[in-house]
Design a protein around this motif. Structure first.
Motif, PDB file in Angstrom:
ATOM      1  N   TYR A  61      11.276  -5.243   1.721  1.00 41.17           N
ATOM      2  CA  TYR A  61      10.332  -5.319   0.613  1.00 41.17           C
ATOM      3  C   TYR A  61       8.917  -5.039   1.092  1.00 41.17           C
ATOM      4  N   CYS A  62       8.108  -4.627   0.136  1.00 39.52           N
ATOM      5  CA  CYS A  62       6.707  -4.298   0.416  1.00 39.52           C
ATOM      6  C   CYS A  62       5.887  -5.578   0.538  1.00 39.52           C
ATOM      7  N   ASP A  63       4.922  -5.571   1.414  1.00 41.67           N
ATOM      8  CA  ASP A  63       4.090  -6.741   1.685  1.00 41.67           C
ATOM      9  C   ASP A  63       3.317  -7.163   0.432  1.00 41.67           C
ATOM     10  N   PRO A  64       3.577  -8.370  -0.102  1.00 40.72           N
ATOM     11  CA  PRO A  64       2.836  -8.815  -1.293  1.00 40.72           C
ATOM     12  C   PRO A  64       1.355  -9.045  -0.997  1.00 40.72           C
ATOM     13  N   HIS A  65       0.979  -9.092   0.291  1.00 46.81           N
ATOM     14  CA  HIS A  65      -0.422  -9.205   0.681  1.00 46.81           C
ATOM     15  C   HIS A  65      -0.968  -7.864   1.189  1.00 46.81           C
ATOM     16  N   GLY A  66      -0.226  -6.799   0.941  1.00 40.31           N
ATOM     17  CA  GLY A  66      -0.626  -5.491   1.453  1.00 40.31           C
ATOM     18  C   GLY A  66      -1.988  -5.065   0.946  1.00 40.31           C
ATOM     19  N   LYS A  67      -2.828  -4.560   1.836  1.00 39.27           N
ATOM     20  CA  LYS A  67      -4.198  -4.169   1.485  1.00 39.27           C
ATOM     21  C   LYS A  67      -4.277  -2.715   1.022  1.00 39.27           C
ATOM     22  N   LEU A  68      -3.227  -1.941   1.315  1.00 37.94           N
ATOM     23  CA  LEU A  68      -3.143  -0.548   0.865  1.00 37.94           C
ATOM     24  C   LEU A  68      -1.675  -0.254   0.594  1.00 37.94           C
ATOM     25  N   ILE A  69      -1.333   0.114  -0.627  1.00 39.11           N
ATOM     26  CA  ILE A  69       0.054   0.369  -1.011  1.00 39.11           C
ATOM     27  C   ILE A  69       0.278   1.876  -1.116  1.00 39.11           C
ATOM     28  N   VAL A  70       1.316   2.352  -0.441  1.00 46.77           N
ATOM     29  CA  VAL A  70       1.659   3.773  -0.425  1.00 46.77           C
ATOM     30  C   VAL A  70       3.018   3.954  -1.096  1.00 46.77           C
ATOM     31  N   GLY A  71       3.109   4.984  -1.925  1.00 44.03           N
ATOM     32  CA  GLY A  71       4.355   5.252  -2.627  1.00 44.03           C
ATOM     33  C   GLY A  71       4.180   5.257  -4.128  1.00 44.03           C
ATOM     34  N   ASN A  72       2.993   4.843  -4.567  1.00 45.04           N
ATOM     35  CA  ASN A  72       2.677   4.878  -5.995  1.00 45.04           C
ATOM     36  C   ASN A  72       1.358   5.624  -6.192  1.00 45.04           C
ATOM     37  N   ASP A  73       1.151   6.637  -5.343  1.00 46.83           N
ATOM     38  CA  ASP A  73      -0.138   7.326  -5.292  1.00 46.83           C
ATOM     39  C   ASP A  73      -0.369   8.258  -6.466  1.00 46.83           C
ATOM     40  N   ARG A  74       0.692   8.756  -7.072  1.00 44.80           N
ATOM     41  CA  ARG A  74       0.557   9.702  -8.179  1.00 44.80           C
ATOM     42  C   ARG A  74       0.800   8.977  -9.492  1.00 44.80           C
ATOM     43  N   TRP A  75      -0.215   8.976 -10.323  1.00 44.77           N
ATOM     44  CA  TRP A  75      -0.168   8.231 -11.582  1.00 44.77           C
ATOM     45  C   TRP A  75       0.980   8.706 -12.458  1.00 44.77           C
ATOM     46  N   GLY A  76       1.667   7.734 -13.075  1.00 40.74           N
ATOM     47  CA  GLY A  76       2.684   8.043 -14.068  1.00 40.74           C
ATOM     48  C   GLY A  76       4.003   8.526 -13.512  1.00 40.74           C
ATOM     49  N   ARG A  77       4.189   8.432 -12.201  1.00 42.80           N
ATOM     50  CA  ARG A  77       5.461   8.807 -11.589  1.00 42.80           C
ATOM     51  C   ARG A  77       6.201   7.540 -11.167  1.00 42.80           C
ATOM     52  N   LEU A  78       7.536   7.605 -11.126  1.00 45.43           N
ATOM     53  CA  LEU A  78       8.302   6.482 -10.611  1.00 45.43           C
ATOM     54  C   LEU A  78       7.922   6.255  -9.154  1.00 45.43           C
ATOM     55  N   PRO A  79       7.689   5.006  -8.747  1.00 47.68           N
ATOM     56  CA  PRO A  79       7.272   4.739  -7.364  1.00 47.68           C
ATOM     57  C   PRO A  79       8.352   5.162  -6.375  1.00 47.68           C
ATOM     58  N   HIS A  80       7.903   5.579  -5.195  1.00 49.39           N
ATOM     59  CA  HIS A  80       8.827   6.080  -4.177  1.00 49.39           C
ATOM     60  C   HIS A  80       8.646   5.286  -2.889  1.00 49.39           C
ATOM     61  N   LYS A  81       9.638   4.424  -2.566  1.00 49.92           N
ATOM     62  CA  LYS A  81       9.647   3.688  -1.304  1.00 49.92           C
ATOM     63  C   LYS A  81       8.291   3.044  -1.016  1.00 49.92           C
ATOM     64  N   LEU A  82       7.961   2.048  -1.787  1.00 53.11           N
ATOM     65  CA  LEU A  82       6.679   1.371  -1.624  1.00 53.11           C
ATOM     66  C   LEU A  82       6.569   0.741  -0.240  1.00 53.11           C
ATOM     67  N   ARG A  83       5.522   1.110   0.446  1.00 51.10           N
ATOM     68  CA  ARG A  83       5.225   0.549   1.757  1.00 51.10           C
ATOM     69  C   ARG A  83       3.728   0.289   1.866  1.00 51.10           C
ATOM     70  N   SER A  84       3.362  -0.465   2.873  1.00 53.00           N
ATOM     71  CA  SER A  84       1.965  -0.830   3.049  1.00 53.00           C
ATOM     72  C   SER A  84       1.325  -0.021   4.155  1.00 53.00           C
ATOM     73  N   GLY A  85       0.081   0.355   3.915  1.00 52.91           N
ATOM     74  CA  GLY A  85      -0.703   0.959   4.970  1.00 52.91           C
ATOM     75  C   GLY A  85      -1.451  -0.124   5.736  1.00 52.91           C
ATOM     76  N   ILE A  86      -1.759   0.156   6.972  1.00 55.00           N
ATOM     77  CA  ILE A  86      -2.484  -0.799   7.807  1.00 55.00           C
ATOM     78  C   ILE A  86      -3.971  -0.523   7.649  1.00 55.00           C
ATOM     79  N   VAL A  87      -4.720  -1.552   7.260  1.00 56.91           N
ATOM     80  CA  VAL A  87      -6.129  -1.385   6.937  1.00 56.91           C
ATOM     81  C   VAL A  87      -6.985  -2.133   7.942  1.00 56.91           C
ATOM     82  N   CYS A  88      -7.946  -1.441   8.496  1.00 59.18           N
ATOM     83  CA  CYS A  88      -8.981  -2.079   9.298  1.00 59.18           C
ATOM     84  C   CYS A  88     -10.097  -2.456   8.341  1.00 59.18           C
ATOM     85  N   GLU A  89     -10.271  -3.733   8.102  1.00 51.80           N
ATOM     86  CA  GLU A  89     -11.180  -4.183   7.058  1.00 51.80           C
ATOM     87  C   GLU A  89     -12.608  -3.741   7.324  1.00 51.80           C
ATOM     88  N   SER A  90     -13.277  -3.342   6.220  1.00 50.22           N
ATOM     89  CA  SER A  90     -14.676  -2.902   6.226  1.00 50.22           C
ATOM     90  C   SER A  90     -14.912  -1.635   7.036  1.00 50.22           C
TER      91      SER A  90
END
Length: 597
Positions: A61-90
């Motif tokens: 499952y995708c991280d519920p605390h994920g700071k960047l979500i990848v797989g839902n980048d294109r509006w109005g499309r069915l999500p594809h393999k939701l995963r989290s990106g690693i974010v260096c804050e600020s």
């Protein structure tokens, strides 16, 4: 990385290499478990190269605390393999000069937008329509109108299109749908820590795009308020963590909270939020403050009470005058109040005066969805028409509504597009529609330039006259012994007002001198003592018949000037003669008169 794992199943992180496509599993060690929280520290990896998700047993499952979500980048499309990106804050954002604006509620004008719908229409003229960047391009417009705070409908990562499953099949069957329904608004359980990826311009991380938008708004002196919807099962500690993150990481200025079981005392007492605006239907102020008064009034009531009162009065319902008089001057020493006549869930202002009934046929639910009662009035004809008398009356009612909204003492919120006549063709619940119906058509700005000019004029008048947006209740007495109360009520006779159920007209006289003194009548440090102080007289007639108002006797050297007359389509300013004793206010109209200071 950390995640809650309540079971004894093997659990860990799956790392995905975006270049090679390979993945590897890294299991949590019991040495790094605190209670039900498993932790892992990763070093020496290229954060832009990897995505990750969690696994527990056979479930991924995708991280519920994920700071960047990848797989839902294109509006109005069915999500594809939701995963989290690693974010260096600020990262990639210089916040060194950014400070909380902390503008008081009384000095604020709120403006509500849907990020996508605000600039998605080709008429918006922006480089990246429907994005955070598109909002940035419209900052000069917001500044010109007089907006001080931008409120966003959900702009965190929500899944707007979900495949039909056993979990939601019963809902789909109810409407005989074979295709998934779009959630355009986003009021649902979501990935609350991540900005919405499809609201970022192509090639830019949503985290960077959102930060840039906040930074540019702050440079322009505009605050950023976010709407957050939390279903009732969301834990209070999680809600607190979410809001803290957005304040710390993105420097947002406030939150409009929605949902049930919001931990109001917890949030209202949080020291980190003492300069962050929090808005909800109501707050337990005694639990939060005890007997004290906050140094900065950061909590505010935001509900539909004002909206329905003004709507009913606008269409001449009887028995409304007491409520309206209270609504127009409602302030509290510990709470702010944000009021509105239209919001995202309901008619736009143009539709409010054009439709008696909702027309939600486009939603695919046989017009059964949405509120059946809107306290609206079509001015004599349902929907679009070429009848000149109906169109003139609708224009007048729009001006009346804008005047009510802007000249009420608490904080006005404007639904985007209302200032230039945006219509949704009578749809009062377009939660599932992503089309020109829900996108602002910026061509309406020129077609309805008169509405925009009137709205801007009202905002300018409010903001340039502090007496119209005082941060304390009016005493309704002459506590400065200057010959006139701070606020007085009038009717067809001066100093006397009728409040029976059949009365639909009244007037308010503001003495500008009281804007320069405190509640005890002492001069404010910022006051110009050489200023004599003028008067503002607002006469309201929501009856279908003309009424005359007696002008109160004030200083003989004061000459009245008509600043606003909603019955006048041209909205011209003109002076009245000397010794004016009475004025005539046409049916369903508002007049604003001023004397010079």
């Amino acid at each position: 990385m950390a995640v809650v794992c309540a079971s004894d199943e093997p659990a860990g992180v799956i790392l995905y290499d975006r270049i090679s496509g390979k993945s590897r599993r890294l299991q949590f060690s019991s040495d790094n478990r605190v209670g039900n929280i498993n932790c892992m520290r990763l070093t020496g990896i290229d954060i832009d190269r990897y995505l990750y998700s969690f696994y527990e047993g056979d479930e991924e499952y995708c991280d519920p605390h994920g700071k960047l979500i990848v797989g839902n980048d294109r509006w109005g499309r069915l999500p594809h393999k939701l995963r989290s990106g690693i974010v260096c804050e600020s990262q990639n954002m210089d916040y060194s000069g950014d400070r909380p604006i902390m503008r008081s509620y009384q000095d604020s004008i709120f403006y509500l937008i849907h990020v996508r719908g605000f600039t998605r229409h080709r008429s918006s003229g922006v480089k990246h329509p429907g994005t955070f960047s598109g909002v940035v391009e419209k900052i000069p417009y917001l500044k010109d109108l007089g907006i001080t705070a931008l409120e966003l409908m959900p702009a965190y990562e929500f899944i707007e299109l979900e495949p039909v499953s056993e979990k939601n099949m019963d809902v789909m069957d109810a409407y005989k749908e074979l295709e998934p329904k779009l959630n355009y608004w986003g009021y649902k359980e979501s990935f609350y820590f991540a900005p919405k990826s499809s609201f970022a311009e192509p090639g830019v991380k949503a985290t960077d795009s959102f930060k840039n938008m906040v930074n540019e708004l702050h440079k322009a002196g505009i605050e950023l308020i976010m709407q957050f919807y939390f279903p009732k099962h969301i834990m209070p500690s999680y809600i607190l963590e979410v809001l803290k993150y957005w304040v710390h990481e993105y420097h947002v200025d406030g939150f409009h909270l929605m949902g049930e079981n919001i931990p109001l005392t917890l949030l209202g007492s949080e020291p980190m939020f003492s300069n962050t605006k929090l808005m909800y239907y109501g707050f337990p102020t005694d639990e939060i403050y005890g007997n004290s008064v906050p140094r900065f009034k950061n909590l505010a009531i935001c509900n539909d009470d004002y909206m329905y009162d003004i709507r009913k009065f606008l269409k001449s319902d009887e028995g409304m005058i007491r409520n309206v008089l209270s609504d127009l001057r409602a302030v509290d020493k510990r709470l702010g109040r944000v009021h509105y006549i239209t919001a995202s869930n309901g008619f736009t202002l143009m539709d409010l005066v054009s439709y008696d009934r909702k027309h939600n046929e486009a939603n695919g639910e046989n017009n059964k969805d949405g509120n059946p009662y809107n306290a609206s009035w079509n001015c004599g004809y349902e929907g679009a028409t070429t009848r000149k008398a109906v169109l003139r009356l609708r224009r007048r009612q729009i001006r009346n509504a804008i005047a009510f909204n802007i000249f009420s003492q608490s904080t006005p919120l404007i639904l985007s597009g209302d200032e230039f006549g945006n219509s949704q063709k009578g749809n009062n619940n377009p939660y599932c529609i992503d089309s020109p119906l829900t996108w602002l058509n910026w061509n309406d700005l020129e077609r309805n330039r008169d509405i925009y000019d009137f709205c801007k004029k009202c905002i300018d008048l409010r903001m340039s006259n502090k007496i119209l947006h005082m941060d304390r209740p009016f005493a309704m007495t002459d506590y400065c012994a200057c010959g006139c109360p701070d606020l007085s009520l009038h009717g067809e006779e001066a100093w006397k007002i009728e409040t029976d159920d059949l009365t639909r007209h009244f007037a308010m006289l503001y003495a500008d001198h009281y804007a320069d003194v405190d509640k005890d009548g002492k001069w404010l440090k910022s006051a110009d003592k050489s200023r004599k102080g003028g008067f503002i007289f607002i006469a309201v007639n929501m009856h279908w018949s003309l009424h005359t108002f007696a002008m109160p006797k004030i200083h003989p050297d004061k000459k009245w000037k008509v600043i606003i007359d909603t019955a006048d389509a041209e909205d011209e300013t003109y002076e009245l003669g000397e010794n004016v004793k009475r004025i005539m206010v046409k049916e369903r109209s508002i007049m604003v008169l001023m004397t010079e200071s």
